[in-house]
Design a protein around this motif. Structure first.
Motif, PDB file in Angstrom:
ATOM      1  N   LEU A  93     -27.114  28.054 -52.471  1.00  9.71           N
ATOM      2  CA  LEU A  93     -28.384  28.299 -53.147  1.00  9.71           C
ATOM      3  C   LEU A  93     -29.594  27.888 -52.319  1.00  9.71           C
ATOM      4  O   LEU A  93     -30.676  28.453 -52.476  1.00  9.71           O
ATOM      5  CB  LEU A  93     -28.405  27.579 -54.501  1.00  9.71           C
ATOM      6  N   ALA A  94     -29.416  26.891 -51.465  1.00  8.28           N
ATOM      7  CA  ALA A  94     -30.553  26.383 -50.703  1.00  8.28           C
ATOM      8  C   ALA A  94     -30.933  27.289 -49.535  1.00  8.28           C
ATOM      9  O   ALA A  94     -32.017  27.134 -48.970  1.00  8.28           O
ATOM     10  CB  ALA A  94     -30.249  24.976 -50.190  1.00  8.28           C
ATOM     11  N   SER A  95     -30.069  28.218 -49.178  1.00  2.02           N
ATOM     12  CA  SER A  95     -30.295  29.015 -47.966  1.00  2.02           C
ATOM     13  C   SER A  95     -30.777  30.431 -48.252  1.00  2.02           C
ATOM     14  O   SER A  95     -30.764  31.280 -47.363  1.00  2.02           O
ATOM     15  CB  SER A  95     -28.999  29.082 -47.146  1.00  2.02           C
ATOM     16  N   ALA A  96     -31.206  30.716 -49.477  1.00  2.08           N
ATOM     17  CA  ALA A  96     -31.663  32.067 -49.812  1.00  2.08           C
ATOM     18  C   ALA A  96     -32.951  32.393 -49.077  1.00  2.08           C
ATOM     19  O   ALA A  96     -33.801  31.524 -48.871  1.00  2.08           O
ATOM     20  CB  ALA A  96     -31.883  32.183 -51.315  1.00  2.08           C
ATOM     21  N   PRO A  97     -33.131  33.645 -48.658  1.00  2.87           N
ATOM     22  CA  PRO A  97     -34.389  34.040 -48.020  1.00  2.87           C
ATOM     23  C   PRO A  97     -35.571  33.859 -48.968  1.00  2.87           C
ATOM     24  O   PRO A  97     -35.417  33.865 -50.193  1.00  2.87           O
ATOM     25  CB  PRO A  97     -34.163  35.529 -47.706  1.00  2.87           C
ATOM     26  N   LYS A  98     -36.745  33.716 -48.408  1.00  6.80           N
ATOM     27  CA  LYS A  98     -37.944  33.589 -49.224  1.00  6.80           C
ATOM     28  C   LYS A  98     -38.126  34.840 -50.086  1.00  6.80           C
ATOM     29  O   LYS A  98     -37.821  35.948 -49.674  1.00  6.80           O
ATOM     30  CB  LYS A  98     -39.173  33.400 -48.324  1.00  6.80           C
ATOM     31  N   GLY A  99     -38.609  34.616 -51.285  1.00  7.65           N
ATOM     32  CA  GLY A  99     -38.841  35.730 -52.190  1.00  7.65           C
ATOM     33  C   GLY A  99     -37.701  35.993 -53.147  1.00  7.65           C
ATOM     34  O   GLY A  99     -37.854  36.791 -54.076  1.00  7.65           O
ATOM     35  N   ILE A 100     -36.551  35.358 -52.947  1.00  3.30           N
ATOM     36  CA  ILE A 100     -35.410  35.511 -53.848  1.00  3.30           C
ATOM     37  C   ILE A 100     -35.175  34.193 -54.568  1.00  3.30           C
ATOM     38  O   ILE A 100     -34.924  33.163 -53.935  1.00  3.30           O
ATOM     39  CB  ILE A 100     -34.141  35.939 -53.092  1.00  3.30           C
TER      40      ILE A 100
END
Length: 374
Positions: A93-100
């Protein structure tokens, strides 16, 4: 449990995909999907690109949740388009791209004691899923009472939110044992009865919150259900996070009979959560998606007014039709609902735009003709 969420799209899936240019129309979907891949100098065909890409996320007019780990920057991913990723893989969960936005998928524990169904038939409850950092656990746990199952669910949420002292208090008062997932191998036999397994990690600060899958069906009455859901929502909100409630179809009397969400309390429950799902699937009680939608809306509104912006359509991708998808798009826009949660139910995402799954996704997310302003 009416759907095997954990098996179909939550537990330990590392899913792959490729990307495709911007959609044109539903007719173009079929044509584009039939196009051959680019031929290499050796004459072999390259794999066709997937129908959707990250650029399609920007075209969404409402929320689109995918029950899958979030994409990795630059990596293939089959679950576009999305605004939100919901996953039991806490470590992703911590590595999601920005905007998601990201949400942790949390299973609401239920009692394992048998129930008596129609005609005196004994119903044996399934065991519970257990949380982990990776989502790959094969353990299952059992609880001897509803109160103990609820205490574990609250303890797990407390631990995820960094409130270990509170988690220990829930366990002590209910008479259950807390144990870290690291204390048990993933492939072992079921955990000892009334043992509550905690994920070894915490909810990342950037995560939006938790989705609670409330498919308990263990004989609890409406009053018990409302008390528990009130406590759960308050716990998450007090930690500064949002919370989504995923429930079985509200118009399914066989499932809600043992779960405790009714026309009397549904409007109050919806008000507790930031989003609550209305499940639209191919095996609905009325054998009609429009009729099922109308019945569920009547249930949530029966006891009082409901903010439609708190409602989320949980749409089955496997057994529905393009007509069903078009209807859902129309209802989201007309009734000003929050958006859609795509439930695969074993359907495969990714691949050609001619695939029926991709046509249904496009119809819901963008309307019949992508980019036409619908």
């Amino acid at each position: 449990m009416f759907k095997a969420l954990a098996a179909s799209h939550v537990m330990g899936l590392e899913l792959m995909a490729m990307r495709r240019p911007r959609l044109m129309s539903m007719a173009a979907l079929a044509c584009a999907g039939l196009a051959l891949g680019i031929m290499s100098q050796t004459g072999s065909a390259a794999p066709a690109a997937d129908c959707f890409s990250a650029t399609d996320n920007t075209r969404l007019r409402f929320e689109a949740y995918q029950q899958a780990p979030p994409p990795r920057d630059g990596a293939p991913y089959p679950h576009y388009p999305l605004s939100d990723a919901v996953s039991g893989q806490l470590g992703r969960l911590a590595s999601a791209p920005k905007g998601i936005r990201t949400w942790y998928y949390h299973w609401a524990n239920r009692a394992a004691t048998p129930l008596i169904g129609a005609g005196g038939r004994q119903i044996i409850r399934k065991l519970n899923l257990e949380p982990s950092m990776t989502g790959n656990r094969r353990h299952r746990s059992a609880f001897s009472s509803i109160d103990r199952a609820n205490a574990c669910t609250l303890a797990q949420a407390s631990s995820l939110l960094g409130q270990d002292k509170r988690a220990r208090r829930y366990a002590r008062e209910a008479g259950i044992v807390l144990i870290s997932e690291k204390a048990l191998p993933d492939t072992a036999s079921p955990s000892p009865a009334d043992t509550c397994v905690l994920a070894s990690g915490k909810l990342p600060p950037r995560a939006s919150g938790i989705m609670l899958d409330y498919e308990v069906q263990d004989g609890r009455d409406p009053q018990m259900t409302e008390r528990f859901l009130t406590s759960y929502a308050k716990l998450v909100h007090a930690a500064g996070k949002q919370v989504i409630l995923l429930v079985n179809p509200l118009d399914s009397p066989g499932q809600q009979r043992f779960t405790g969400v009714t026309a009397e309390n549904a409007h109050r429950i919806v008000a507790l959560f930031d989003r609550t799902t209305l499940v639209l699937w191919s095996r609905n009680a009325q054998k009609s998606l429009p009729a099922s939608y109308a019945a569920q809306m009547a249930i949530v509104k029966a006891g009082g007014p409901v903010d439609p912006g708190r409602l989320l359509i949980d749409f089955e991708l496997a057994g529905t039709t393009l007509e069903d998808a078009r209807f859902v798009h129309q209802m989201i826009i007309r009734d000003r609902l929050a958006g859609v949660l795509f439930w695969r139910n074993y359907a495969s995402q990714g691949g050609s735009c001619s695939a029926p799954v991709n046509q249904r996704i496009a119809a819901i997310a963008f309307g019949d003709v992508a980019g036409d302003g619908n």
